[in-house]
Design a protein around this motif. Structure first.
Motif, PDB file in Angstrom:
ATOM      1  N   ASP A   1      48.731  17.945 143.339  1.00 15.10           N
ATOM      2  CA  ASP A   1      48.697  18.348 141.926  1.00 15.10           C
ATOM      3  C   ASP A   1      47.287  18.715 141.495  1.00 15.10           C
ATOM      4  O   ASP A   1      47.091  19.627 140.675  1.00 15.10           O
ATOM      5  CB  ASP A   1      49.246  17.232 141.041  1.00 15.10           C
ATOM      6  N   LEU A   2      46.286  18.008 142.013  1.00 11.89           N
ATOM      7  CA  LEU A   2      44.899  18.339 141.674  1.00 11.89           C
ATOM      8  C   LEU A   2      44.532  19.721 142.206  1.00 11.89           C
ATOM      9  O   LEU A   2      43.839  20.494 141.541  1.00 11.89           O
ATOM     10  CB  LEU A   2      43.948  17.285 142.239  1.00 11.89           C
ATOM     11  N   HIS A   3      45.015  20.064 143.400  1.00  7.88           N
ATOM     12  CA  HIS A   3      44.761  21.400 143.931  1.00  7.88           C
ATOM     13  C   HIS A   3      45.446  22.463 143.078  1.00  7.88           C
ATOM     14  O   HIS A   3      44.888  23.547 142.866  1.00  7.88           O
ATOM     15  CB  HIS A   3      45.260  21.492 145.376  1.00  7.88           C
ATOM     16  N   ARG A   4      46.658  22.173 142.604  1.00  4.78           N
ATOM     17  CA  ARG A   4      47.350  23.141 141.738  1.00  4.78           C
ATOM     18  C   ARG A   4      46.549  23.365 140.451  1.00  4.78           C
ATOM     19  O   ARG A   4      46.402  24.510 140.002  1.00  4.78           O
ATOM     20  CB  ARG A   4      48.756  22.635 141.403  1.00  4.78           C
ATOM     21  N   ARG A   5      46.060  22.284 139.866  1.00  2.31           N
ATOM     22  CA  ARG A   5      45.242  22.404 138.648  1.00  2.31           C
ATOM     23  C   ARG A   5      43.984  23.218 138.927  1.00  2.31           C
ATOM     24  O   ARG A   5      43.607  24.097 138.141  1.00  2.31           O
ATOM     25  CB  ARG A   5      44.861  21.023 138.124  1.00  2.31           C
ATOM     26  N   GLU A   6      43.338  22.902 140.033  1.00  2.00           N
ATOM     27  CA  GLU A   6      42.102  23.616 140.350  1.00  2.00           C
ATOM     28  C   GLU A   6      42.349  25.109 140.534  1.00  2.00           C
ATOM     29  O   GLU A   6      41.559  25.941 140.078  1.00  2.00           O
ATOM     30  CB  GLU A   6      41.450  23.031 141.600  1.00  2.00           C
ATOM     31  N   ALA A   7      43.447  25.465 141.196  1.00  2.00           N
ATOM     32  CA  ALA A   7      43.756  26.878 141.390  1.00  2.00           C
ATOM     33  C   ALA A   7      43.957  27.587 140.049  1.00  2.00           C
ATOM     34  O   ALA A   7      43.444  28.690 139.828  1.00  2.00           O
ATOM     35  CB  ALA A   7      45.001  27.024 142.264  1.00  2.00           C
ATOM     36  N   ARG A   8      44.680  26.930 139.164  1.00  2.00           N
ATOM     37  CA  ARG A   8      44.954  27.548 137.854  1.00  2.00           C
ATOM     38  C   ARG A   8      43.666  27.706 137.051  1.00  2.00           C
ATOM     39  O   ARG A   8      43.434  28.757 136.426  1.00  2.00           O
ATOM     40  CB  ARG A   8      45.961  26.693 137.086  1.00  2.00           C
ATOM     41  N   ILE A   9      42.827  26.690 137.083  1.00  2.00           N
ATOM     42  CA  ILE A   9      41.590  26.724 136.299  1.00  2.00           C
ATOM     43  C   ILE A   9      40.601  27.721 136.885  1.00  2.00           C
ATOM     44  O   ILE A   9      40.049  28.568 136.172  1.00  2.00           O
ATOM     45  CB  ILE A   9      40.980  25.311 136.219  1.00  2.00           C
ATOM     46  N   THR A  10      40.371  27.644 138.200  1.00  2.00           N
ATOM     47  CA  THR A  10      39.401  28.533 138.831  1.00  2.00           C
ATOM     48  C   THR A  10      39.815  29.989 138.677  1.00  2.00           C
ATOM     49  O   THR A  10      38.967  30.874 138.474  1.00  2.00           O
ATOM     50  CB  THR A  10      39.247  28.186 140.320  1.00  2.00           C
ATOM     51  N   GLY A  11      41.112  30.257 138.747  1.00  2.00           N
ATOM     52  CA  GLY A  11      41.591  31.621 138.619  1.00  2.00           C
ATOM     53  C   GLY A  11      41.457  32.203 137.228  1.00  2.00           C
ATOM     54  O   GLY A  11      41.642  33.407 137.040  1.00  2.00           O
TER      55      GLY A  11
ATOM     56  N   THR B   1      34.691  23.974 124.111  1.00  2.00           N
ATOM     57  CA  THR B   1      34.083  24.489 125.331  1.00  2.00           C
ATOM     58  C   THR B   1      34.870  24.011 126.548  1.00  2.00           C
ATOM     59  O   THR B   1      35.290  22.852 126.614  1.00  2.00           O
ATOM     60  CB  THR B   1      32.624  24.008 125.440  1.00  2.00           C
ATOM     61  N   LEU B   2      35.076  24.891 127.511  1.00  2.00           N
ATOM     62  CA  LEU B   2      35.643  24.474 128.789  1.00  2.00           C
ATOM     63  C   LEU B   2      34.579  23.700 129.546  1.00  2.00           C
ATOM     64  O   LEU B   2      33.505  24.237 129.848  1.00  2.00           O
ATOM     65  CB  LEU B   2      36.090  25.688 129.605  1.00  2.00           C
ATOM     66  N   VAL B   3      34.846  22.438 129.855  1.00  2.00           N
ATOM     67  CA  VAL B   3      33.890  21.608 130.569  1.00  2.00           C
ATOM     68  C   VAL B   3      34.459  21.230 131.935  1.00  2.00           C
ATOM     69  O   VAL B   3      35.653  20.985 132.077  1.00  2.00           O
ATOM     70  CB  VAL B   3      33.514  20.345 129.765  1.00  2.00           C
ATOM     71  N   HIS B   4      33.588  21.186 132.922  1.00  2.00           N
ATOM     72  CA  HIS B   4      33.975  20.857 134.291  1.00  2.00           C
ATOM     73  C   HIS B   4      34.386  19.399 134.397  1.00  2.00           C
ATOM     74  O   HIS B   4      35.349  19.044 135.074  1.00  2.00           O
ATOM     75  CB  HIS B   4      32.796  21.156 135.218  1.00  2.00           C
ATOM     76  N   LEU B   5      33.641  18.510 133.782  1.00  2.00           N
ATOM     77  CA  LEU B   5      33.937  17.086 133.622  1.00  2.00           C
ATOM     78  C   LEU B   5      33.639  16.252 134.870  1.00  2.00           C
ATOM     79  O   LEU B   5      33.843  15.046 134.856  1.00  2.00           O
ATOM     80  CB  LEU B   5      35.403  16.875 133.192  1.00  2.00           C
ATOM     81  N   ASP B   6      33.130  16.857 135.926  1.00  2.00           N
ATOM     82  CA  ASP B   6      32.859  16.090 137.144  1.00  2.00           C
ATOM     83  C   ASP B   6      31.652  16.672 137.871  1.00  2.00           C
ATOM     84  O   ASP B   6      31.684  16.885 139.088  1.00  2.00           O
ATOM     85  CB  ASP B   6      34.098  16.102 138.050  1.00  2.00           C
ATOM     86  N   VAL B   7      30.584  16.924 137.119  1.00  2.00           N
ATOM     87  CA  VAL B   7      29.408  17.574 137.701  1.00  2.00           C
ATOM     88  C   VAL B   7      28.538  16.523 138.393  1.00  2.00           C
ATOM     89  O   VAL B   7      27.995  15.627 137.746  1.00  2.00           O
ATOM     90  CB  VAL B   7      28.590  18.320 136.635  1.00  2.00           C
ATOM     91  N   ARG B   8      28.461  16.645 139.717  1.00  2.00           N
ATOM     92  CA  ARG B   8      27.629  15.773 140.550  1.00  2.00           C
ATOM     93  C   ARG B   8      26.965  16.643 141.605  1.00  2.00           C
ATOM     94  O   ARG B   8      27.353  17.806 141.806  1.00  2.00           O
ATOM     95  CB  ARG B   8      28.471  14.710 141.275  1.00  2.00           C
ATOM     96  N   ALA B   9      26.009  16.072 142.322  1.00  2.00           N
ATOM     97  CA  ALA B   9      25.300  16.845 143.345  1.00  2.00           C
ATOM     98  C   ALA B   9      26.262  17.454 144.354  1.00  2.00           C
ATOM     99  O   ALA B   9      26.086  18.600 144.787  1.00  2.00           O
ATOM    100  CB  ALA B   9      24.269  15.961 144.045  1.00  2.00           C
ATOM    101  N   ASP B  10      27.310  16.708 144.745  1.00  2.00           N
ATOM    102  CA  ASP B  10      28.223  17.220 145.770  1.00  2.00           C
ATOM    103  C   ASP B  10      29.184  18.271 145.241  1.00  2.00           C
ATOM    104  O   ASP B  10      29.916  18.883 146.035  1.00  2.00           O
ATOM    105  CB  ASP B  10      29.003  16.067 146.412  1.00  2.00           C
TER     106      ASP B  10
ATOM    107  N   ASP C   1      34.836  22.749 142.679  1.00  2.00           N
ATOM    108  CA  ASP C   1      35.799  21.649 142.497  1.00  2.00           C
ATOM    109  C   ASP C   1      36.124  21.432 141.022  1.00  2.00           C
ATOM    110  O   ASP C   1      35.520  20.595 140.348  1.00  2.00           O
ATOM    111  CB  ASP C   1      35.288  20.347 143.131  1.00  2.00           C
ATOM    112  N   TRP C   2      37.178  22.111 140.540  1.00  2.00           N
ATOM    113  CA  TRP C   2      37.483  22.185 139.117  1.00  2.00           C
ATOM    114  C   TRP C   2      38.761  21.476 138.668  1.00  2.00           C
ATOM    115  O   TRP C   2      39.271  21.790 137.594  1.00  2.00           O
ATOM    116  CB  TRP C   2      37.583  23.655 138.712  1.00  2.00           C
TER     117      TRP C   2
END
Length: 315
Positions: free
Chosen positions: A74-84, A199-208, A222-223
Protein backbone atom coordinates in the motif's frame (compact mmCIF):
# COMPACT_ATOMS: atom_id res chain seq x y z
CA UNK A 1 28.27 11.50 16.35
CA UNK A 2 28.94 7.77 16.58
CA UNK A 3 26.80 4.81 17.51
CA UNK A 4 23.61 5.87 15.72
CA UNK A 5 21.76 2.95 14.17
CA UNK A 6 21.52 3.40 10.42
CA UNK A 7 18.25 3.99 8.61
CA UNK A 8 18.02 0.71 6.76
CA UNK A 9 15.82 -2.32 6.35
CA UNK A 10 16.55 -5.88 5.27
CA UNK A 11 16.14 -5.77 1.50
CA UNK A 12 15.48 -8.25 -1.23
CA UNK A 13 17.15 -7.55 -4.58
CA UNK A 14 16.55 -7.67 -8.33
CA UNK A 15 17.47 -11.37 -8.42
CA UNK A 16 14.65 -12.12 -5.97
CA UNK A 17 11.92 -10.70 -8.20
CA UNK A 18 9.70 -13.00 -10.29
CA UNK A 19 10.68 -13.31 -13.95
CA UNK A 20 7.41 -11.70 -15.12
CA UNK A 21 8.03 -8.69 -12.88
CA UNK A 22 11.53 -8.27 -14.31
CA UNK A 23 10.19 -8.59 -17.85
CA UNK A 24 7.54 -5.91 -17.24
CA UNK A 25 10.19 -3.57 -15.82
CA UNK A 26 12.32 -4.11 -18.93
CA UNK A 27 9.33 -3.21 -21.12
CA UNK A 28 9.01 0.12 -19.27
CA UNK A 29 12.73 0.90 -19.31
CA UNK A 30 13.14 -0.25 -22.91
CA UNK A 31 15.88 -2.84 -22.75
CA UNK A 32 17.16 -6.00 -21.12
CA UNK A 33 18.59 -5.40 -17.65
CA UNK A 34 22.25 -6.45 -17.50
CA UNK A 35 23.19 -4.85 -14.19
CA UNK A 36 21.29 -4.21 -10.95
CA UNK A 37 22.86 -2.62 -7.90
CA UNK A 38 20.89 -2.72 -4.65
CA UNK A 39 20.80 0.59 -2.77
CA UNK A 40 21.24 0.81 1.00
CA UNK A 41 19.25 3.06 3.29
CA UNK A 42 15.57 3.55 3.91
CA UNK A 43 13.09 1.44 5.85
CA UNK A 44 11.65 -0.90 3.26
CA UNK A 45 12.11 -4.68 2.94
CA UNK A 46 11.41 -4.51 -0.80
CA UNK A 47 13.90 -4.14 -3.61
CA UNK A 48 15.59 -0.82 -4.38
CA UNK A 49 17.86 -1.32 -7.38
CA UNK A 50 19.59 0.95 -9.84
CA UNK A 51 19.36 -0.98 -13.08
CA UNK A 52 21.18 -0.62 -16.40
CA UNK A 53 20.08 -2.19 -19.69
CA UNK A 54 22.18 -3.61 -22.50
CA UNK A 55 21.38 -0.51 -24.58
CA UNK A 56 22.57 1.82 -21.82
CA UNK A 57 19.27 2.95 -20.37
CA UNK A 58 18.98 3.35 -16.61
CA UNK A 59 16.19 3.37 -14.04
CA UNK A 60 15.55 2.93 -10.35
CA UNK A 61 13.26 0.01 -9.48
CA UNK A 62 11.31 -0.50 -6.26
CA UNK A 63 9.25 -3.67 -5.81
CA UNK A 64 7.60 -5.29 -2.82
CA UNK A 65 4.96 -7.91 -2.04
CA UNK A 66 3.04 -8.83 1.13
CA UNK A 67 5.55 -11.64 1.71
CA UNK A 68 8.13 -9.04 2.78
CA UNK A 69 5.77 -6.83 4.80
CA UNK A 70 1.98 -6.70 4.71
CA UNK A 71 1.82 -2.88 4.77
CA UNK A 72 4.54 -2.11 2.22
CA UNK A 73 2.49 -2.72 -0.98
CA UNK A 74 0.00 0.00 0.00
CA UNK A 75 2.89 2.38 0.71
CA UNK A 76 4.26 1.71 -2.78
CA UNK A 77 0.83 2.42 -4.28
CA UNK A 78 0.68 5.73 -2.40
CA UNK A 79 4.18 6.64 -3.49
CA UNK A 80 3.39 5.92 -7.14
CA UNK A 81 0.29 8.11 -7.03
CA UNK A 82 2.07 10.96 -5.27
CA UNK A 83 5.29 10.88 -7.30
CA UNK A 84 3.32 10.74 -10.54
CA UNK A 85 1.50 13.95 -9.63
CA UNK A 86 4.44 16.10 -8.54
CA UNK A 87 5.17 19.18 -10.64
CA UNK A 88 7.59 18.23 -13.45
CA UNK A 89 10.24 20.62 -12.11
CA UNK A 90 9.95 19.44 -8.49
CA UNK A 91 13.24 18.22 -6.95
CA UNK A 92 12.20 14.56 -7.12
CA UNK A 93 12.69 11.62 -9.52
CA UNK A 94 10.14 11.26 -12.31
CA UNK A 95 7.89 8.23 -12.29
CA UNK A 96 8.49 6.26 -15.50
CA UNK A 97 5.88 3.59 -14.85
CA UNK A 98 4.16 1.48 -12.24
CA UNK A 99 2.31 -1.84 -12.27
CA UNK A 100 1.11 -4.73 -10.13
CA UNK A 101 1.57 -8.44 -10.74
CA UNK A 102 0.54 -11.35 -8.51
CA UNK A 103 0.74 -9.28 -5.33
CA UNK A 104 3.87 -7.36 -6.31
CA UNK A 105 3.67 -3.55 -6.51
CA UNK A 106 6.43 -2.09 -8.66
CA UNK A 107 7.63 1.47 -9.29
CA UNK A 108 10.04 2.32 -12.09
CA UNK A 109 11.59 5.72 -11.49
CA UNK A 110 14.13 7.98 -13.10
CA UNK A 111 17.64 6.97 -11.98
CA UNK A 112 19.16 9.97 -10.23
CA UNK A 113 22.94 10.10 -10.06
CA UNK A 114 23.90 11.21 -6.60
CA UNK A 115 24.75 10.33 -3.02
CA UNK A 116 23.22 10.83 0.40
CA UNK A 117 24.37 13.80 2.51
CA UNK A 118 27.29 13.08 4.78
CA UNK A 119 26.60 12.50 8.45
CA UNK A 120 27.50 14.28 10.66
CA UNK A 121 25.94 16.92 8.48
CA UNK A 122 27.93 19.63 6.69
CA UNK A 123 26.57 23.16 6.44
CA UNK A 124 27.00 23.42 2.66
CA UNK A 125 25.08 20.22 2.01
CA UNK A 126 22.37 21.16 4.50
CA UNK A 127 21.97 24.56 2.82
CA UNK A 128 21.47 22.85 -0.55
CA UNK A 129 18.84 20.55 0.98
CA UNK A 130 16.96 23.42 2.63
CA UNK A 131 17.04 25.40 -0.63
CA UNK A 132 15.52 22.39 -2.41
CA UNK A 133 12.80 22.11 0.25
CA UNK A 134 12.02 25.82 -0.17
CA UNK A 135 11.80 25.27 -3.96
CA UNK A 136 9.47 22.32 -3.45
CA UNK A 137 7.25 24.35 -1.12
CA UNK A 138 6.95 27.12 -3.71
CA UNK A 139 5.98 24.67 -6.43
CA UNK A 140 3.65 22.60 -4.25
CA UNK A 141 1.62 25.44 -2.71
CA UNK A 142 -1.24 24.97 -3.12
CA UNK A 143 -0.81 21.23 -3.11
CA UNK A 144 -1.26 19.42 -6.43
CA UNK A 145 -2.89 16.59 -4.45
CA UNK A 146 -5.67 18.25 -2.42
CA UNK A 147 -7.25 14.86 -1.72
CA UNK A 148 -4.33 13.86 0.51
CA UNK A 149 -4.91 13.86 4.24
CA UNK A 150 -3.69 16.80 6.27
CA UNK A 151 -0.59 16.25 8.36
CA UNK A 152 -2.74 16.84 11.45
CA UNK A 153 -5.02 13.95 10.48
CA UNK A 154 -2.11 11.73 9.47
CA UNK A 155 -0.12 12.37 12.66
CA UNK A 156 -2.97 12.55 15.19
CA UNK A 157 -2.37 9.08 16.59
CA UNK A 158 1.42 9.47 16.47
CA UNK A 159 1.26 12.72 18.45
CA UNK A 160 -0.73 10.88 21.12
CA UNK A 161 2.45 9.05 22.07
CA UNK A 162 3.02 11.03 25.26
CA UNK A 163 -0.43 10.04 26.53
CA UNK A 164 0.44 6.38 25.99
CA UNK A 165 3.80 6.87 27.65
CA UNK A 166 2.07 8.49 30.63
CA UNK A 167 -0.44 5.65 30.91
CA UNK A 168 2.26 2.96 30.69
CA UNK A 169 5.54 4.62 31.57
CA UNK A 170 8.62 2.56 30.70
CA UNK A 171 11.22 2.16 33.42
CA UNK A 172 13.95 3.63 31.21
CA UNK A 173 12.09 6.82 30.24
CA UNK A 174 14.21 9.91 30.87
CA UNK A 175 13.60 11.21 34.42
CA UNK A 176 13.02 14.78 33.20
CA UNK A 177 10.39 13.53 30.75
CA UNK A 178 8.66 11.57 33.52
CA UNK A 179 8.39 14.76 35.58
CA UNK A 180 7.06 16.70 32.57
CA UNK A 181 4.54 14.20 31.21
CA UNK A 182 1.52 16.48 31.64
CA UNK A 183 3.28 19.43 30.02
CA UNK A 184 4.61 17.27 27.20
CA UNK A 185 1.09 16.11 26.37
CA UNK A 186 -0.08 19.74 26.23
CA UNK A 187 2.84 20.73 24.01
CA UNK A 188 2.14 17.83 21.65
CA UNK A 189 -1.50 18.94 21.38
CA UNK A 190 -0.31 22.43 20.45
CA UNK A 191 2.01 20.94 17.85
CA UNK A 192 -0.81 18.92 16.30
CA UNK A 193 -3.00 22.02 16.10
CA UNK A 194 -0.17 23.83 14.27
CA UNK A 195 -0.05 21.30 11.42
CA UNK A 196 -2.24 23.34 9.09
CA UNK A 197 -1.45 24.66 5.64
CA UNK A 198 -1.94 24.01 1.94
CA UNK A 199 1.57 22.87 1.02
CA UNK A 200 2.40 19.36 -0.15
CA UNK A 201 4.95 18.13 2.39
CA UNK A 202 7.13 15.04 2.09
CA UNK A 203 6.87 14.38 5.86
CA UNK A 204 9.87 12.03 6.04
CA UNK A 205 12.92 14.07 5.06
CA UNK A 206 16.10 12.38 6.30
CA UNK A 207 19.61 11.95 4.93
CA UNK A 208 18.72 8.55 3.44
CA UNK A 209 15.76 10.09 1.55
CA UNK A 210 17.92 12.72 -0.12
CA UNK A 211 20.33 12.56 -3.05
CA UNK A 212 22.94 15.23 -3.73
CA UNK A 213 23.49 15.37 -7.49
CA UNK A 214 26.85 16.08 -9.16
CA UNK A 215 25.45 19.38 -10.51
CA UNK A 216 24.84 20.61 -6.94
CA UNK A 217 21.10 20.00 -7.01
CA UNK A 218 19.09 17.82 -4.63
CA UNK A 219 16.51 15.12 -5.26
CA UNK A 220 14.00 14.13 -2.59
CA UNK A 221 13.02 10.46 -2.80
CA UNK A 222 10.57 8.04 -1.15
CA UNK A 223 7.18 9.79 -1.03
CA UNK A 224 4.60 7.44 0.55
CA UNK A 225 3.95 9.59 3.63
CA UNK A 226 3.30 12.88 1.83
CA UNK A 227 0.43 15.00 3.15
CA UNK A 228 -0.83 18.58 3.17
CA UNK A 229 0.54 20.87 5.86
CA UNK A 230 2.64 23.91 6.80
CA UNK A 231 5.45 24.85 4.45
CA UNK A 232 8.03 24.81 7.28
CA UNK A 233 7.40 21.19 8.28
CA UNK A 234 9.87 19.50 5.92
CA UNK A 235 12.63 21.88 6.99
CA UNK A 236 11.94 21.05 10.63
CA UNK A 237 11.87 17.34 9.76
CA UNK A 238 15.33 17.38 8.23
CA UNK A 239 16.67 19.31 11.23
CA UNK A 240 15.51 16.45 13.45
CA UNK A 241 17.87 14.28 11.39
CA UNK A 242 20.63 16.89 11.62
CA UNK A 243 20.28 17.00 15.41
CA UNK A 244 20.51 13.22 15.54
CA UNK A 245 23.79 13.02 13.65
CA UNK A 246 25.26 16.39 14.64
CA UNK A 247 27.57 18.63 12.67
CA UNK A 248 25.42 21.77 12.44
CA UNK A 249 23.74 24.03 15.05
CA UNK A 250 20.04 23.41 14.42
CA UNK A 251 18.87 26.44 16.41
CA UNK A 252 21.07 28.71 14.31
CA UNK A 253 19.50 27.25 11.17
CA UNK A 254 15.97 27.74 12.52
CA UNK A 255 16.73 31.40 13.12
CA UNK A 256 18.49 31.96 9.79
CA UNK A 257 16.03 30.40 7.34
CA UNK A 258 13.00 32.48 6.35
CA UNK A 259 10.76 29.40 6.23
CA UNK A 260 11.33 28.54 9.90
CA UNK A 261 12.25 31.97 11.27
CA UNK A 262 8.77 33.27 10.45
CA UNK A 263 6.99 30.31 12.07
CA UNK A 264 5.70 30.54 15.64
CA UNK A 265 8.51 29.21 17.90
CA UNK A 266 5.94 27.59 20.18
CA UNK A 267 4.43 25.74 17.22
CA UNK A 268 7.87 24.41 16.28
CA UNK A 269 8.46 23.27 19.85
CA UNK A 270 5.06 21.60 19.94
CA UNK A 271 5.73 19.65 16.75
CA UNK A 272 9.13 18.56 18.06
CA UNK A 273 7.48 17.40 21.28
CA UNK A 274 4.86 15.45 19.33
CA UNK A 275 7.50 13.79 17.19
CA UNK A 276 9.54 12.88 20.27
CA UNK A 277 6.57 11.16 21.87
CA UNK A 278 5.93 9.26 18.65
CA UNK A 279 9.55 8.09 18.40
CA UNK A 280 9.80 6.97 22.04
CA UNK A 281 6.39 5.29 22.08
CA UNK A 282 6.93 3.35 18.86
CA UNK A 283 10.51 2.41 19.77
CA UNK A 284 9.24 0.05 22.47
CA UNK A 285 7.01 -1.91 20.07
CA UNK A 286 8.06 -5.15 18.33
CA UNK A 287 9.99 -4.75 15.08
CA UNK A 288 7.82 -5.00 11.94
CA UNK A 289 8.63 -7.88 9.56
CA UNK A 290 11.67 -7.11 7.42
CA UNK A 291 12.59 -3.97 9.37
CA UNK A 292 14.94 -5.12 12.14
CA UNK A 293 16.60 -1.75 12.74
CA UNK A 294 13.52 0.49 12.70
CA UNK A 295 12.83 0.48 16.45
CA UNK A 296 16.45 1.17 17.33
CA UNK A 297 16.50 4.10 14.91
CA UNK A 298 13.27 5.47 16.38
CA UNK A 299 14.75 5.23 19.87
CA UNK A 300 17.86 7.11 18.77
CA UNK A 301 15.69 9.81 17.16
CA UNK A 302 13.51 10.03 20.28
CA UNK A 303 16.42 10.43 22.65
CA UNK A 304 18.10 13.00 20.41
CA UNK A 305 14.95 15.08 19.86
CA UNK A 306 14.11 14.89 23.58
CA UNK A 307 17.43 16.61 24.33
CA UNK A 308 16.51 19.33 21.80
CA UNK A 309 13.00 19.71 23.26
CA UNK A 310 14.38 19.91 26.79
CA UNK A 311 16.70 22.75 25.81
CA UNK A 312 13.91 24.67 24.04
CA UNK A 313 11.48 24.29 26.93
CA UNK A 314 14.07 25.62 29.37
CA UNK A 315 14.60 28.83 27.37
Amino acid sequence: MTGVISASGSRIGWADLPAKVCAAVEDIVGGEVCEAVSQPGGFSPGSADRVRTTNGRRAFVKAVSPAQNAESPDLHRREARITGTLPPTAPAPRLLGTFEHDGWVVLVLEDVEGRHPRTPWEIGELTAVLDALDDLARQATPTPLPELASTAAQLADDFDGWRRLAADTPDDLDAWAVDQLDDLQRWAARGLAALTGDTLVHLDVRADNLLLRPDGGVSIVDWPWAATGPRWLDALSVLVNVHLYGGVDVEAILAARDTTATADPGDLTGVLVGLTGFFLDYARRPSPPGLPTLRGFQRAQGESTLRWVRARMRE
